[in-house]
Design a protein around this motif. Structure first.
Motif, mmCIF file in Angstrom:
data_model
loop_
_atom_site.group_PDB
_atom_site.id
_atom_site.type_symbol
_atom_site.label_atom_id
_atom_site.label_comp_id
_atom_site.label_asym_id
_atom_site.label_seq_id
_atom_site.Cartn_x
_atom_site.Cartn_y
_atom_site.Cartn_z
ATOM 1 N N SER A 438 7.441 9.326 6.944
ATOM 2 C CA SER A 438 6.448 8.538 7.676
ATOM 3 C C SER A 438 7.044 7.216 8.122
ATOM 4 O O SER A 438 7.857 6.622 7.424
ATOM 5 C CB SER A 438 5.247 8.281 6.778
ATOM 6 N N THR A 440 5.054 4.671 8.588
ATOM 7 C CA THR A 440 4.118 3.625 8.155
ATOM 8 C C THR A 440 3.764 3.711 6.673
ATOM 9 O O THR A 440 2.952 2.938 6.186
ATOM 10 C CB THR A 440 2.806 3.699 8.972
ATOM 11 N N ASN A 458 1.268 1.032 2.481
ATOM 12 C CA ASN A 458 0.755 1.519 3.768
ATOM 13 C C ASN A 458 0.832 0.365 4.775
ATOM 14 O O ASN A 458 0.086 -0.602 4.698
ATOM 15 C CB ASN A 458 -0.690 2.004 3.619
ATOM 16 N N ASP A 460 0.246 0.574 7.935
ATOM 17 C CA ASP A 460 -0.652 0.731 9.079
ATOM 18 C C ASP A 460 -1.806 -0.257 8.965
ATOM 19 O O ASP A 460 -2.492 -0.296 7.955
ATOM 20 C CB ASP A 460 -1.187 2.167 9.128
ATOM 21 N N GLU A 462 -4.637 -0.263 10.469
ATOM 22 C CA GLU A 462 -5.984 0.275 10.701
ATOM 23 C C GLU A 462 -6.297 1.546 9.921
ATOM 24 O O GLU A 462 -7.446 1.769 9.533
ATOM 25 C CB GLU A 462 -6.176 0.584 12.202
ATOM 26 N N GLU A 463 -5.285 2.390 9.723
ATOM 27 C CA GLU A 463 -5.552 3.728 9.193
ATOM 28 C C GLU A 463 -5.242 3.856 7.710
ATOM 29 O O GLU A 463 -4.230 3.369 7.237
ATOM 30 C CB GLU A 463 -4.699 4.767 9.951
ATOM 31 N N THR A 464 -6.103 4.574 7.006
ATOM 32 C CA THR A 464 -5.828 4.937 5.619
ATOM 33 C C THR A 464 -4.732 6.003 5.613
ATOM 34 O O THR A 464 -4.707 6.875 6.479
ATOM 35 C CB THR A 464 -7.110 5.480 4.964
ATOM 36 N N ALA A 465 -3.826 5.887 4.655
ATOM 37 C CA ALA A 465 -2.730 6.855 4.559
ATOM 38 C C ALA A 465 -2.977 7.782 3.377
ATOM 39 O O ALA A 465 -3.579 7.376 2.379
ATOM 40 C CB ALA A 465 -1.408 6.126 4.370
ATOM 41 N N THR A 466 -2.525 9.002 3.488
ATOM 42 C CA THR A 466 -2.627 9.923 2.353
ATOM 43 C C THR A 466 -1.244 10.469 2.043
ATOM 44 O O THR A 466 -0.399 10.616 2.931
ATOM 45 C CB THR A 466 -3.572 11.107 2.658
ATOM 46 N N SER A 495 -4.776 8.206 -1.674
ATOM 47 C CA SER A 495 -5.356 7.790 -0.410
ATOM 48 C C SER A 495 -5.330 6.267 -0.406
ATOM 49 O O SER A 495 -5.973 5.610 -1.228
ATOM 50 C CB SER A 495 -6.784 8.333 -0.332
ATOM 51 N N PRO A 497 -5.692 2.576 1.509
ATOM 52 C CA PRO A 497 -6.290 1.873 2.652
ATOM 53 C C PRO A 497 -5.235 1.161 3.498
ATOM 54 O O PRO A 497 -4.112 0.922 3.042
ATOM 55 C CB PRO A 497 -7.221 0.847 1.996
ATOM 56 N N PRO A 498 -5.595 0.790 4.737
ATOM 57 C CA PRO A 498 -4.640 0.084 5.601
ATOM 58 C C PRO A 498 -4.155 -1.223 4.979
ATOM 59 O O PRO A 498 -4.895 -1.856 4.220
ATOM 60 C CB PRO A 498 -5.455 -0.187 6.882
#
Ligand code: CA
Length: 508
Positions: A438, A440, A458, A460, A462-466, A495, A497-498
């Motif tokens: 990845s 990010t 993470n 990113d 804005e986006e939550t990463a898994t 999971s 969070p951003p």
């Protein structure tokens, strides 16, 4: 009246019990020189006697705050007598400037800091003195007499005008690289070196834990090799007095120069490439592939020091404050920058006020304004340095931020807590988990003293990463999140969070 008293006592007991129900977490501080360091400009930090000037007793009064924030060492900017507000031009290396207090005040600060496992580092300015230092006054007389003398040998005089030299008379000059009022010392002088040994001895005997060495590349201007040789001598002298003394040098240069300076044996050099608005940490939040970019930075910082202690920072008294450099309203980025700094191996330095998002740029004075303890009652704040031309506060004071879970202060506190609770974060050997591919999301493990901790970032915004981390076998997950949003970690599935960092461990 009696009933009222009893009621008040009962209420007090009740309120005590409320605080009892959530006992303060005790974190054992590892007894080494890897620390969360808090840099203080004493004159603007905390004023104990209401004269507007920050002082050493003011620092002592704030030790509870400093400890609660998770700082485990304090670097005091110069405290010796000096004619200037900044005190980088010393007139007596064996004393405390009366504006800041007394020697007894310093001894009390040392004692109370050590009770809290907080180390104290003094700023040691060996490149130059004040031109008002009695050494220089004497040296000038000796040189002008034509006979020379012990003190004349401690500075660099010349009968020729040279670059970097200031005038004494029409045909006498002295080396003064910064300004005329700061004559450079001749660090080749054998008797001066004896004096430097005595200075080290004096403060180490008092219980000082280390020194921040000012302007080391200026020791021998334009000659790194000689400066490094001198630093090696200095490290040996200091360690002959106190074997575990900590020394951090200001080598304001690129990484390749800093790499050379680590040959001196000094514990740490501030890594300037990571700091400020255009440094690697801030850039991480702007590049298109932050995970591989930051991975390289984490490895490079360890590689650079060759077994010593990386010194990571975002800003200091000479730079623009990071909140302004990143963008004063970008609170998520301001927080995340410290989160990223806090996962580096080594010591992480925080300039006072940066933990509440203070801003400052332009004149040096603007970068050294009063610590904002309380934005609603500013009556007890220190007076800003004379010649400050801008003193703005974007975020609220300590008192207000302490009560706000979303504050920059509470983010810094949480980051420091994780570093203290999981010593592997600052000390561990790194292994990167390569299975994600990845740009990010970064997963790495740090192993130290039979303890392994995973750090997952993470990047990113804005986006939550898994991520499936079931192969890593951790039982516990803690989150450092710019939005106070906890990661979810179940059956090895994470999971995140951003703009968040998860610390995975087995227990604690
Ligand atoms: Ca005062």
């Amino acid at each position: 009246m009696k009933r009222l008293t009893i009621l008040i006592i009962l209420l007090c007991i009740l309120s005590l019990c409320t605080s009892c129900s959530k006992p303060a977490e005790t974190v054992e501080i590892v007894d080494d020189n890897v620390r969360n360091v808090y840099e203080i400009f004493v004159g603007s930090f905390s004023d104990s006697d209401g004269d507007g000037m920050g002082d050493l007793n003011g620092v002592t009064q704030k030790l509870d705050y400093i400890q609660e924030m998770g700082y485990t060492a304090i670097w005091l900017m110069p405290i010796h007598p000096s004619p200037s507000y900044h005190k980088y031009d010393v007139t007596d290396y064996y004393a405390v400037d009366s504006a800041y207090g007394t020697m007894e005040d310093l001894e009390k600060l040392l004692e109370e800091a050590h009770e809290r496992d907080i180390q104290i580092y003094l700023d040691l300015v060996l490149n130059h003195t004040s031109n008002q230092h009695p050494w220089f006054q004497e040296a000038k007389k000796e040189f002008l007499s034509g006979e020379g003398g012990a003190y004349a040998d401690w500075y660099n005089f010349s009968h020729d005008a040279q670059n970097g030299y200031a005038k004494v008379t029409s045909n006498t000059y002295y080396e003064a690289r910064f300004v005329d009022s700061m004559p450079d010392l001749n660090l080749n002088s054998v008797t001066l070196r004896k004096e430097i040994h005595n200075i080290l001895q004096f403060w180490l005997d008092k219980g000082v834990d280390g020194f921040r060495l000012d302007a080391v590349t200026s020791y021998y201007t334009g000659n790194n090799s000689s400066s490094i040789t001198f630093l090696n001598w200095l490290a040996n002298e200091a360690r002959s007095i106190k074997s575990d003394v900590y020394l951090v040098g200001e080598c304001w240069a690129n990484d390749s120069t800093i790499r050379q300076y680590y040959k001196s044996g000094i514990d740490s050099f501030f890594q300037f490439s990571l700091a400020q608005g255009d440094g690697v940490i801030a850039k991480t939040m702007n590049v298109s592939s932050p995970a591989p970019y930051f991975k390289r930075a984490l490895s490079a910082a360890v590689d650079l020091t060759e077994g010593h202690i990386p010194a990571v920072f975002l800003d200091n008294h000479d730079t623009n404050r990071i909140a302004g450099a990143i963008g004063r309203t970008q609170i998520r980025k301001i927080k995340f920058a410290y989160g990223l700094a806090s996962v580096f191996n080594g010591s992480v330095y925080t300039y006072y006020g940066t933990e509440i998002g203070m801003v400052g740029s332009g004149r040096d004075e603007n970068k050294r304004i009063a610590m904002l303890w309380d934005s609603e009652d500013q009556s007890m704040l220190c007076r800003n340095p004379v010649n400050t031309d801008t003193a703005e506060y974007v975020y609220e004071g300590v008192k207000q931020q302490e009560k706000d879970a979303a504050s920059i202060l509470n983010y810094h506190k949480a980051a420091n807590r994780l570093r203290n609770l999981y010593p592997a974060i600052a000390r561990g050997e790194m292994t990167f988990y390569n299975d994600l591919g990845s740009n990010t999301l970064l997963v790495l493990e740090k192993s130290w003293n039979e303890e392994t901790t995973a750090v997952v970032i993470n990047f990113d915004p804005e986006e939550t990463a898994t991520a499936d981390l079931s192969s890593l076998n951790y039982t516990k997950c803690e989150t450092l999140s710019v939005d106070q949003e906890a990661a979810v970690y179940k059956d090895g599935q994470l999971s995140l969070p951003p703009y968040s960092i998860a610390v995975l461990s087995n227990g604690k």
